[in-house]
Write a protein that holds these residues in place. Structure first.
Motif, PDB file in Angstrom:
ATOM      1  N   PHE A 102      34.048  37.082  41.913  1.00  0.00           N
ATOM      2  CA  PHE A 102      35.245  36.080  41.420  1.00  0.00           C
ATOM      3  C   PHE A 102      36.065  35.744  43.120  1.00  0.00           C
ATOM      4  CE2 PHE A 102      40.096  35.004  42.090  1.00  0.00           C
ATOM      5  CZ  PHE A 102      40.023  33.740  40.989  1.00  0.00           C
ATOM      6  N   LYS A 103      35.825  34.376  43.701  1.00  0.00           N
ATOM      7  CA  LYS A 103      35.476  33.709  44.723  1.00  0.00           C
ATOM      8  C   LYS A 103      37.430  33.286  44.776  1.00  0.00           C
ATOM      9  CE  LYS A 103      31.219  32.349  45.450  1.00  0.00           C
ATOM     10  NZ  LYS A 103      30.177  31.749  46.399  1.00  0.00           N
ATOM     11  N   PHE A 104      38.009  34.064  45.229  1.00  0.00           N
ATOM     12  CA  PHE A 104      39.787  33.605  45.581  1.00  0.00           C
ATOM     13  C   PHE A 104      39.810  33.940  47.250  1.00  0.00           C
ATOM     14  CE2 PHE A 104      43.704  35.660  46.647  1.00  0.00           C
ATOM     15  CZ  PHE A 104      44.299  34.846  45.958  1.00  0.00           C
ATOM     16  N   ILE A 105      40.599  32.683  46.917  1.00  0.00           N
ATOM     17  CA  ILE A 105      41.092  31.538  48.871  1.00  0.00           C
ATOM     18  C   ILE A 105      42.504  32.367  48.807  1.00  0.00           C
ATOM     19  CG2 ILE A 105      41.353  30.211  50.338  1.00  0.00           C
ATOM     20  CD1 ILE A 105      38.266  30.369  49.160  1.00  0.00           C
TER      21      ILE A 105
ATOM     22  N   MET B 293      38.718  44.221  37.726  1.00  0.00           N
ATOM     23  CA  MET B 293      38.819  44.922  36.632  1.00  0.00           C
ATOM     24  C   MET B 293      40.587  44.583  36.110  1.00  0.00           C
ATOM     25  SD  MET B 293      36.418  47.809  37.050  1.00  0.00           S
ATOM     26  CE  MET B 293      37.138  48.559  38.334  1.00  0.00           C
ATOM     27  N   PHE B 294      41.813  43.924  35.772  1.00  0.00           N
ATOM     28  CA  PHE B 294      42.601  43.528  34.901  1.00  0.00           C
ATOM     29  C   PHE B 294      42.067  42.428  33.738  1.00  0.00           C
ATOM     30  CE2 PHE B 294      44.414  45.629  39.019  1.00  0.00           C
ATOM     31  CZ  PHE B 294      45.415  46.688  38.413  1.00  0.00           C
ATOM     32  N   ARG B 295      42.440  43.240  32.176  1.00  0.00           N
ATOM     33  CA  ARG B 295      41.734  42.105  31.619  1.00  0.00           C
ATOM     34  C   ARG B 295      43.415  41.352  30.718  1.00  0.00           C
ATOM     35  NH1 ARG B 295      38.599  47.062  30.401  1.00  0.00           N
ATOM     36  NH2 ARG B 295      36.219  45.867  29.890  1.00  0.00           N
TER      37      ARG B 295
ATOM     38  N   GLU C 260      39.429  53.723  52.608  1.00  0.00           N
ATOM     39  CA  GLU C 260      38.471  54.120  51.251  1.00  0.00           C
ATOM     40  C   GLU C 260      39.279  52.701  50.590  1.00  0.00           C
ATOM     41  OE1 GLU C 260      35.563  55.118  51.327  1.00  0.00           O
ATOM     42  OE2 GLU C 260      36.056  56.944  52.535  1.00  0.00           O
ATOM     43  N   PRO C 261      39.121  51.363  50.741  1.00  0.00           N
ATOM     44  CA  PRO C 261      39.763  50.794  49.770  1.00  0.00           C
ATOM     45  C   PRO C 261      38.968  50.190  48.472  1.00  0.00           C
ATOM     46  CG  PRO C 261      38.603  49.613  51.910  1.00  0.00           C
ATOM     47  CD  PRO C 261      38.360  51.079  52.290  1.00  0.00           C
ATOM     48  N   THR C 262      37.362  50.366  48.370  1.00  0.00           N
ATOM     49  CA  THR C 262      36.837  50.302  47.534  1.00  0.00           C
ATOM     50  C   THR C 262      36.214  51.613  46.282  1.00  0.00           C
ATOM     51  OG1 THR C 262      34.685  51.651  48.422  1.00  0.00           O
ATOM     52  CG2 THR C 262      35.043  48.997  48.723  1.00  0.00           C
ATOM     53  N   THR C 263      37.604  52.919  46.485  1.00  0.00           N
ATOM     54  CA  THR C 263      37.807  53.715  45.338  1.00  0.00           C
ATOM     55  C   THR C 263      38.588  52.959  44.426  1.00  0.00           C
ATOM     56  OG1 THR C 263      38.165  55.781  46.959  1.00  0.00           O
ATOM     57  CG2 THR C 263      38.594  56.078  44.802  1.00  0.00           C
TER      58      THR C 263
ATOM     59  N   ILE D  44      30.737  47.802  41.562  1.00  0.00           N
ATOM     60  CA  ILE D  44      30.318  46.941  41.796  1.00  0.00           C
ATOM     61  C   ILE D  44      30.652  45.047  42.316  1.00  0.00           C
ATOM     62  CG2 ILE D  44      27.978  46.052  42.348  1.00  0.00           C
ATOM     63  CD1 ILE D  44      26.742  48.448  41.442  1.00  0.00           C
ATOM     64  N   MET D  45      31.046  44.564  40.750  1.00  0.00           N
ATOM     65  CA  MET D  45      31.334  42.996  41.676  1.00  0.00           C
ATOM     66  C   MET D  45      33.119  43.557  41.909  1.00  0.00           C
ATOM     67  SD  MET D  45      28.735  41.283  40.175  1.00  0.00           S
ATOM     68  CE  MET D  45      27.837  42.304  40.752  1.00  0.00           C
ATOM     69  N   SER D  46      33.895  44.271  41.953  1.00  0.00           N
ATOM     70  CA  SER D  46      34.778  43.810  42.238  1.00  0.00           C
ATOM     71  C   SER D  46      34.810  44.556  43.782  1.00  0.00           C
ATOM     72  CB  SER D  46      36.279  45.200  41.842  1.00  0.00           C
ATOM     73  OG  SER D  46      36.614  45.363  40.343  1.00  0.00           O
TER      74      SER D  46
END
Length: 534
Positions: free
Chosen positions: A302-305, A422-424, A460-463, A467-469
């Motif tokens: 998802f591309k969010f500006i 990943m928030f549905r 560590e922001p990717t914890t 992969i997509m997030s």
């Protein structure tokens, strides 16, 4: 060495696998991928015999030895780090404990001691110890850690000890469930290099794209209750998966046209006597057609500006002669550091070197012992720490938390960016207080994106991100016009963002005027991997 035939498995009323198949050959490197909840861990449990398929067979070569690293370690009991690493079998572990206890009592004549020594020698115990120590050092353990009780350490360090145990044992099939979760960057690089020369087969679940790209040669994707095999690394898999989607979509569209033509013919000529035979023929054809399910397009980034921060002065922050200690332990002395507008800096170095401490100094969350910290007059700091939930409001819903962070954000935009992390739909209505630690981490991250400061400090922001997030975050930060200083063990993420590198070790900060690959080249780590955790 491992063959799965016609496997079917349902869980909680949902079919995870239907008559699917998989083969692991000797020495093969395989990644198992799929969305959360697709059945990756369930498949691992069935292979290990901890769960059973509803139908089908799982056949393991009778001479094959399997080793498994779960995401979380169990109770280490009173064993030391070195004892865990050398306990390549339960019998070996018992022998090591018996020898230790007998030596402590001065009893080396008992039958128990003699039996334990026989087991120790039969398992090449004297050769295993130096090997275990070498592997433990690669995973960032120090000499003084070897004889420490593992229960005194964090769960992440216990996991490293169990990983060392597997590498010492060298099973024929090494099954790894998120092996990089508890590793810092230096240990991750060491492990990746070690596994490149691993003699057995590797079957892994991972969210680390670069790790998979460097190691795997086959990817099995869980898709529509099947295990779909792709040849190549993870990047090649993404390419082939997109091609497969286009082929399946074209086949589905062709079949839909064919079905529509048949149904039209049947409906039009159902009452025409002269066409009765042809109508019946079409009806039988329809009954025999194996319907192609419409393929679902793979989740896209998802591309969010997000709004850009106010422009900072050229000198965003400066540290002059900074000293910092924890008790008797000196972390920094006479540290000078200048951060300028637009810098994109990654902090690297061994675990415990002081990377997180430096971020806290920059963020102003800990007072410095000596020296000077000067903040630019227009600098606005955002600190994304490993304690994620401190800036969240417990009684807000997830959606309210984001809308409150940026009042100009439309609800559909807020839901879209939450979805990319990943928030549905139903998750957006949850109260913050009931979220898991990982969910709170992701929510804090989204808050930074929708209302960013002009100096972003991220630990560590990717914890907790898939992969997509991670890709969505890296693309968002590429468009970020402020200044970024971060710590990460995700090599793909570092490569995407870092333009400068600060190596931290033994209280010394060494700058490199380039990103990750420039740092590896100039630091000599490519030629001397043993220096990674020094």
């Amino acid at each position: 060495m491992l063959t799965i035939k016609k496997l079917t498995k349902a869980h909680a009323g949902r079919t995870l696998f239907y008559e699917t198949e998989l083969i692991v050959n000797w020495g093969e490197r395989i990644a198992l991928v799929g969305p959360n909840g697709a059945g990756k861990s369930t498949l691992f449990r069935m292979i290990l015999g901890e769960d059973t398929p509803d139908e089908g067979q799982i056949i393991m070569d009778e001479y094959g030895v399997v080793g498994y690293l779960p995401q979380e370690a169990g109770d280490p009991s009173d064993r030391t780090v070195l004892e865990i690493a050398m306990s390549i079998t339960p019998e070996m572990g018992h022998a090591i404990r018996t020898i230790k206890l007998c030596d402590a009592k001065g009893d080396n004549t008992s039958d128990d001691y003699a039996h334990a020594m026989d087991t120790f020698i039969a398992n090449n115990g004297y050769q295993l110890e130096p090997k275990a120590k070498r592997i433990l050092k690669g995973l960032a353990f120090k000499d003084e850690d070897f004889n420490r009780p593992a229960r005194e350490m964090s769960g992440g360090w216990v996991m490293r000890a169990h990983l060392a145990q597997l590498l010492v044992a060298e099973p024929d099939l090494l099954m790894l469930d998120e092996p990089t979760n508890h590793l810092d960057l230096m240990s991750l690089l060491w492990l990746r290099r070690y596994l490149m020369n691993y003699p057995g087969a590797i079957f892994m679940i991972s969210h680390d794209r670069d790790f998979m790209d460097e190691l795997v040669e086959t990817v099995y994707d869980i898709e529509n209750q099947e295990l779909v095999r792709y040849t190549g690394n993870y990047s090649k898999f993404l390419e082939l998966k997109e091609q497969r989607y286009e082929i399946l979509l074209a086949a589905w569209r062709n079949q839909q046209r064919e079905i529509a033509h048949m149904e039209y013919f049947i409906e039009r000529f159902r009452s025409v006597a002269s066409k009765a035979a042809q109508v019946q023929s079409r009806i039988k054809q329809l009954e025999k057609i194996r319907r192609i399910e419409k393929p679902k397009q793979a989740r896209r980034v998802f591309k969010f500006i997000f709004p850009q921060p106010p422009r900072a002065m050229q000198r965003v922050m400066e540290l002059e002669k900074v000293g910092q200690s924890y008790g008797e332990k000196h972390i920094y002395k006479n540290l000078d550091l200048l951060i300028e507008r637009g810098d994109r800096i990654v902090l690297v170095g061994p675990n415990g070197a002081g990377k997180s401490t430096l971020l806290k100094i920059l963020a102003g969350v800990i007072p410095i012992d000596e020296g000077k910290r000067t903040l630019g007059t227009t600098t606005r700091i955002g600190y994304f720490s490993q304690m994620r939930s401190e800036n969240l409001t417990p009684n807000f819903t997830v959606l309210e938390e984001i809308m409150n962070a940026d009042p100009e954000l439309r609800e559909e935009e807020a839901r879209a960016v939450l979805g990319s992390f990943m928030f549905r739909k139903l998750d957006c209505e949850k109260r913050v207080e009931v979220l898991s630690g990982g969910e709170k981490s992701r929510l804090s991250l989204v808050k930074f994106l929708v209302n960013p400061p002009n100096l972003l400090l991220m630990d560590e922001p990717t914890t907790h991100l898939d992969i997509m997030s991670v890709e969505a975050l890296s693309q968002a930060l590429k468009r970020y016009e402020g200044t970024l200083v971060f710590i990460s063990h995700d090599v793909h993420f570092i490569r995407a963002l870092a333009e400068k590198t600060l190596h931290i070790a033994h209280g010394t900060v060494t700058p490199y005027a380039g990103g990750y690959d420039y740092y590896l080249e100039k630091s000599g780590l490519l030629d001397n991997p043993d220096a990674m955790n020094m």
